[in-house]
Scaffold this motif. Structure first.
Motif, mmCIF file in Angstrom:
data_model
loop_
_atom_site.group_PDB
_atom_site.id
_atom_site.type_symbol
_atom_site.label_atom_id
_atom_site.label_comp_id
_atom_site.label_asym_id
_atom_site.label_seq_id
_atom_site.Cartn_x
_atom_site.Cartn_y
_atom_site.Cartn_z
ATOM 1 N N PRO A 19 0.824 -1.204 0.000
ATOM 2 C CA PRO A 19 0.000 0.000 0.000
ATOM 3 C C PRO A 19 0.862 1.259 0.000
ATOM 4 O O PRO A 19 1.947 1.296 0.590
ATOM 5 C CB PRO A 19 -0.806 -0.118 1.295
ATOM 6 C CG PRO A 19 -0.772 -1.561 1.648
ATOM 7 C CD PRO A 19 0.527 -2.091 1.143
ATOM 8 N N LYS A 20 0.370 2.295 -0.639
ATOM 9 C CA LYS A 20 1.069 3.573 -0.665
ATOM 10 C C LYS A 20 1.084 4.196 0.724
ATOM 11 O O LYS A 20 0.102 4.115 1.460
ATOM 12 C CB LYS A 20 0.366 4.529 -1.632
ATOM 13 C CG LYS A 20 0.322 4.044 -3.078
ATOM 14 C CD LYS A 20 -0.553 4.948 -3.908
ATOM 15 C CE LYS A 20 -0.666 4.439 -5.343
ATOM 16 N NZ LYS A 20 -1.570 5.286 -6.151
ATOM 17 N N ALA A 21 2.180 4.816 1.063
ATOM 18 C CA ALA A 21 2.257 5.599 2.296
ATOM 19 C C ALA A 21 1.798 7.009 1.976
ATOM 20 O O ALA A 21 2.356 7.667 1.101
ATOM 21 C CB ALA A 21 3.682 5.596 2.840
ATOM 22 N N THR A 22 0.757 7.472 2.660
ATOM 23 C CA THR A 22 0.175 8.778 2.373
ATOM 24 C C THR A 22 0.165 9.640 3.623
ATOM 25 O O THR A 22 0.199 9.124 4.748
ATOM 26 C CB THR A 22 -1.265 8.626 1.837
ATOM 27 O OG1 THR A 22 -2.059 7.973 2.824
ATOM 28 C CG2 THR A 22 -1.269 7.788 0.568
ATOM 29 N N ILE A 105 8.622 2.448 5.864
ATOM 30 C CA ILE A 105 9.974 2.699 6.390
ATOM 31 C C ILE A 105 10.552 3.973 5.783
ATOM 32 O O ILE A 105 11.088 4.836 6.502
ATOM 33 C CB ILE A 105 10.898 1.498 6.105
ATOM 34 C CG1 ILE A 105 10.392 0.252 6.848
ATOM 35 C CG2 ILE A 105 12.335 1.818 6.525
ATOM 36 C CD1 ILE A 105 11.140 -1.022 6.508
ATOM 37 N N ASN A 106 10.416 4.118 4.476
ATOM 38 C CA ASN A 106 10.970 5.294 3.800
ATOM 39 C C ASN A 106 10.333 6.586 4.304
ATOM 40 O O ASN A 106 11.027 7.574 4.587
ATOM 41 C CB ASN A 106 10.774 5.173 2.286
ATOM 42 C CG ASN A 106 11.639 4.093 1.672
ATOM 43 O OD1 ASN A 106 12.654 3.708 2.258
ATOM 44 N ND2 ASN A 106 11.244 3.593 0.519
ATOM 45 N N LEU A 114 12.417 9.458 11.944
ATOM 46 C CA LEU A 114 12.971 8.190 12.408
ATOM 47 C C LEU A 114 14.481 8.212 12.188
ATOM 48 O O LEU A 114 14.938 8.397 11.061
ATOM 49 C CB LEU A 114 12.351 7.021 11.637
ATOM 50 C CG LEU A 114 12.900 5.632 11.967
ATOM 51 C CD1 LEU A 114 12.603 5.260 13.413
ATOM 52 C CD2 LEU A 114 12.316 4.588 11.012
ATOM 53 N N PRO A 115 15.286 8.032 13.242
ATOM 54 C CA PRO A 115 16.745 8.088 13.078
ATOM 55 C C PRO A 115 17.249 6.931 12.214
ATOM 56 O O PRO A 115 16.590 5.886 12.092
ATOM 57 C CB PRO A 115 17.268 7.958 14.518
ATOM 58 C CG PRO A 115 16.105 8.263 15.397
ATOM 59 C CD PRO A 115 14.891 7.829 14.651
ATOM 60 N N PRO A 116 18.432 7.088 11.631
ATOM 61 C CA PRO A 116 19.031 5.966 10.910
ATOM 62 C C PRO A 116 19.473 4.877 11.878
ATOM 63 O O PRO A 116 19.652 5.120 13.078
ATOM 64 C CB PRO A 116 20.240 6.604 10.209
ATOM 65 C CG PRO A 116 20.581 7.791 11.057
ATOM 66 C CD PRO A 116 19.282 8.295 11.605
ATOM 67 N N ASP A 117 19.646 3.665 11.371
ATOM 68 C CA ASP A 117 20.122 2.565 12.203
ATOM 69 C C ASP A 117 21.484 2.899 12.806
ATOM 70 O O ASP A 117 22.321 3.561 12.178
ATOM 71 C CB ASP A 117 20.244 1.289 11.374
ATOM 72 C CG ASP A 117 18.884 0.659 11.060
ATOM 73 O OD1 ASP A 117 17.859 1.290 11.333
ATOM 74 O OD2 ASP A 117 18.880 -0.470 10.533
#
Length: 268
Positions: A19-22, A105-106, A114-117
Motif C-alpha cells: 500500500p502507498k504511504a500517504t 519505512i521510507n 525516524l533516526p538511521p540505524d
C-alpha cells in the motif's frame, strides 16, 4: 483509529505490491495513512518524539511493571512513534522495529524523524511472523509491541494462536507484550482468546478512539499492588509526560469488570 482527509502520497516502487504511504496534516499533526483515510499513526510537528494518540501511549503501559528493558521490539512501524519514543527514553536498550512495507519505512525516515540505524536501533524490512518464529529470538526480547494492520484496518493482519505463541516464546521470563486490537467486537474476542492461550496473564484497557483496545500480556503474571502502580505512574508522568495514571485507572476498571463478570456467572 479514526478517519481524516489525505492530501499527499509517497508511492514508491517495487515488484511486490505494498500500500502507498500517504500523509495528511491538520492542527499541527502529521498523519500517516496507507492509501486510505484510516489513520496508521501521527506526529506532532513541533515535538516529533511525543506520542500523540492515546492508544499508542497505552502501548507503553508495560513501563508500570518494568523499568529498564534490554531489548524492545516493535512489530508494525506505523509512524515510528513507539520506536522513536523508546529509542530516546531508554538509552541503554536495544530497539528493533519490523515492518513489511518499504514505503512506510521510507516515509518514517523522510517525514517522521525516524533516526538511521545505529548500534542500538535497527529497522528490519520483513514479515513479523517470520521474525518471531526465528529461533534466534527465543527468550531474547524483554518488551514486544504489536500493532499490525493493513490499509483497510479491519482487524489485526496477523492474529492467530500460533503467532501469539511465537511472540511469547521470544520473550524473556519476565517479558511482556502490548498489542493494539482494533476491529469488530467478534474479532476482538477472537484476538483476546488467542492471546490468553499463549500467555500466563492478560489485561486490557478500556476502548479509546472509537474502537481501539490495548492489551498487556505477561509471560509470567506479576504480583503488584495498585498503590505501587500509582506511585510508578507518577514517576512515569514526571519523566516522560505520559499520562500513566490513566493506565492504572483503566486496569482498576478492568479488574472491577472481571469481578462483576464472575459474580454474574455464579448467580446463573
Amino acid at each position: 483509529m479514526r478517519k481524516k482527509k489525505k492530501n499527499k502520497q509517497n508511492t514508491g516502487s517495487g515488484k511486490n505490491y505494498y500500500p502507498k504511504a500517504t500523509l495528511s496534516e491538520q492542527d499541527g499533526l502529521l498523519v500517516l495513512h496507507l492509501g486510505t483515510e484510516w489513520i496508521q499513526g501521527a506526529m506532532r510537528i513541533n515535538n516529533p518524539v511525543e506520542i500523540v494518540l492515546e492508544y499508542i501511549q497505552q502501548m507503553m503501559m508495560w513501563m508500570l511493571f518494568k523499568k529498564q528493558p534490554a531489548h524492545i521490539v516493535q512489530l508494525g512501524l506505523g509512524s515510528a512513534a513507539l520506536t522513536k519514543f523508546c529509542y530516546h527514553n531508554f538509552p541503554e536498550a536495544k530497539v528493533t522495529a519490523v515492518e513489511l512495507n518499504p514505503h512506510v519505512i521510507n516515509i518514517c525516515h523522510e517525514s517522521f524523524y525516524l533516526p538511521p540505524d545505529d548500534k542500538r536501533l535497527r529497522v528490519i524490512e520483513g514479515d513479523a511472523m517470520d521474525y518471531v518464529r526465528s529461533q534466534a529470538r527465543k527468550n531474547n526480547i524483554d518488551i514486544l509491541q504489536v500493532d499490525l494492520y493493513d490499509e483497510h484496518a479491519l482487524a489485526p493482519a496477523i492474529d492467530t494462536p500460533e503467532f501469539y505463541k511465537a511472540c511469547a516464546n521470544c520473550l524473556t521470563p519476565d517479558g511482556m507484550m502490548t498489542v493494539n486490537i482494533f476491529g469488530a467486537d467478534s474479532n476482538r474476542h477472537k484476538s483476546l482468546e488467542a492471546i490468553y492461550g499463549a500467555f500466563d496473564a492478560v489485561i486490557w484497557m478500556p476502548e479509546v478512539h472509537g474502537a481501539n483496545i490495548v492489551a498487556l500480556a505477561f509471560k509470567q503474571a506479576p504480583g503488584i499492588a495498585f498503590s505501587e502502580l500509582y506511585d510508578k505512574a507518577d514517576i512515569i508522568r514526571l519523566e516522560t509526560g505520559l499520562l500513566a495514571k490513566r493506565w492504572v485507572d483503566g486496569l482498576q476498571e478492568w479488574m472491577r469488570q472481571q469481578i462483576e463478570n464472575v459474580q454474574a456467572e455464579e448467580q446463573l
